[in-house]
Design a protein around this motif. Structure first.
Motif, short mmCIF file in Angstrom:
data_model
loop_
_atom_site.label_atom_id
_atom_site.label_comp_id
_atom_site.label_asym_id
_atom_site.label_seq_id
_atom_site.Cartn_x
_atom_site.Cartn_y
_atom_site.Cartn_z
N TYR A 244 5.59 -2.90 -1.42
CA TYR A 244 6.35 -3.39 -2.57
C TYR A 244 7.79 -2.91 -2.58
O TYR A 244 8.35 -2.62 -3.62
CB TYR A 244 5.65 -2.98 -3.86
N GLY A 245 8.37 -2.81 -1.43
CA GLY A 245 9.76 -2.37 -1.35
C GLY A 245 9.90 -1.17 -0.45
O GLY A 245 8.92 -0.57 -0.02
N ILE A 246 11.14 -0.82 -0.19
CA ILE A 246 11.40 0.20 0.80
C ILE A 246 10.84 1.57 0.42
O ILE A 246 10.57 2.40 1.29
CB ILE A 246 12.92 0.29 1.07
N ASP A 247 10.64 1.83 -0.87
CA ASP A 247 10.14 3.13 -1.31
C ASP A 247 8.71 3.06 -1.83
O ASP A 247 8.26 3.95 -2.55
CB ASP A 247 11.05 3.74 -2.36
N SER A 248 8.00 2.03 -1.43
CA SER A 248 6.65 1.83 -1.95
C SER A 248 5.65 2.80 -1.34
O SER A 248 5.55 2.93 -0.12
CB SER A 248 6.21 0.40 -1.66
N ASP A 249 4.88 3.45 -2.21
CA ASP A 249 3.77 4.28 -1.74
C ASP A 249 2.56 3.43 -1.37
O ASP A 249 1.67 3.91 -0.67
CB ASP A 249 3.37 5.30 -2.81
N TYR A 250 2.54 2.22 -1.84
CA TYR A 250 1.44 1.31 -1.51
C TYR A 250 1.77 0.63 -0.19
O TYR A 250 2.92 0.29 0.08
CB TYR A 250 1.26 0.27 -2.61
N VAL A 251 0.74 0.43 0.62
CA VAL A 251 0.98 -0.13 1.95
C VAL A 251 0.25 -1.45 2.10
O VAL A 251 -0.73 -1.73 1.41
CB VAL A 251 0.53 0.84 3.05
N ALA A 252 0.74 -2.24 3.06
CA ALA A 252 0.20 -3.57 3.27
C ALA A 252 -0.80 -3.62 4.40
O ALA A 252 -1.49 -4.62 4.57
CB ALA A 252 1.33 -4.55 3.54
N GLY A 253 -0.88 -2.57 5.21
CA GLY A 253 -1.75 -2.59 6.37
C GLY A 253 -2.86 -1.56 6.29
O GLY A 253 -2.96 -0.80 5.33
N SER A 254 -3.68 -1.55 7.32
CA SER A 254 -4.74 -0.55 7.43
C SER A 254 -4.17 0.74 8.00
O SER A 254 -3.19 0.73 8.74
CB SER A 254 -5.85 -1.07 8.34
N TRP A 255 -4.84 1.83 7.68
CA TRP A 255 -4.41 3.11 8.23
C TRP A 255 -4.98 3.30 9.62
O TRP A 255 -6.14 3.00 9.88
CB TRP A 255 -4.86 4.25 7.34
#
Length: 121
Positions: free
Chosen positions: A100-111
């Motif tokens: 959700y933006g350059i400083d997002s703690d939420y991620v779009a991919g798998s770890w």
């Protein structure tokens, strides 16, 4: 889904340097943001640094001036140069895509598996 593989971790003394690398299975040029995260024992995972497609960067306060993130869209890699390492930098480091933006703690991919960094004398 793109697979991200981290490498370059190791054990260093305080004040030392390491360069982490994240390799992607597909082109990263289509991703607005790429980032590095870390998780220390007993702590939540946190963002360390991120970079936009056009090279804008964001750093957590505790790494500013010591870490540098870079991306190579042609090689599909995202690197993290870590200098002046401290014992508090000890953690498993992961590569992922801020959602959700350059400083997002939420991620779009798998770890992925991450790469261990240990700073100790």
């Amino acid at each position: 889904q793109v697979q991200l593989v981290e490498s370059g971790g190791g054990s260093v003394q305080p004040g030392g340097s390491l360069r982490l690398s994240c390799g992607a299975s597909t082109s990263i040029s289509r991703f607005d943001f790429m980032g590095w995260y870390r998780q220390a024992p007993g702590k939540l995972r946190e963002m360390v640094a991120s970079i936009s497609r056009d090279g804008q960067t964001h750093y957590a306060d505790y790494v500013k001036g010591r870490f540098t993130i870079s991306r190579d869209n042609a090689k599909n890699t995202v690197d993290l140069q870590m200098n002046s390492l401290k014992p508090d930098d000890t953690a498993v480091y992961y590569c992922n895509r801020p959602a959700y933006g350059i400083d997002s703690d939420y991620v779009a991919g798998s770890w992925g598996q991450g790469t261990q960094v240990t700073v100790s004398s």
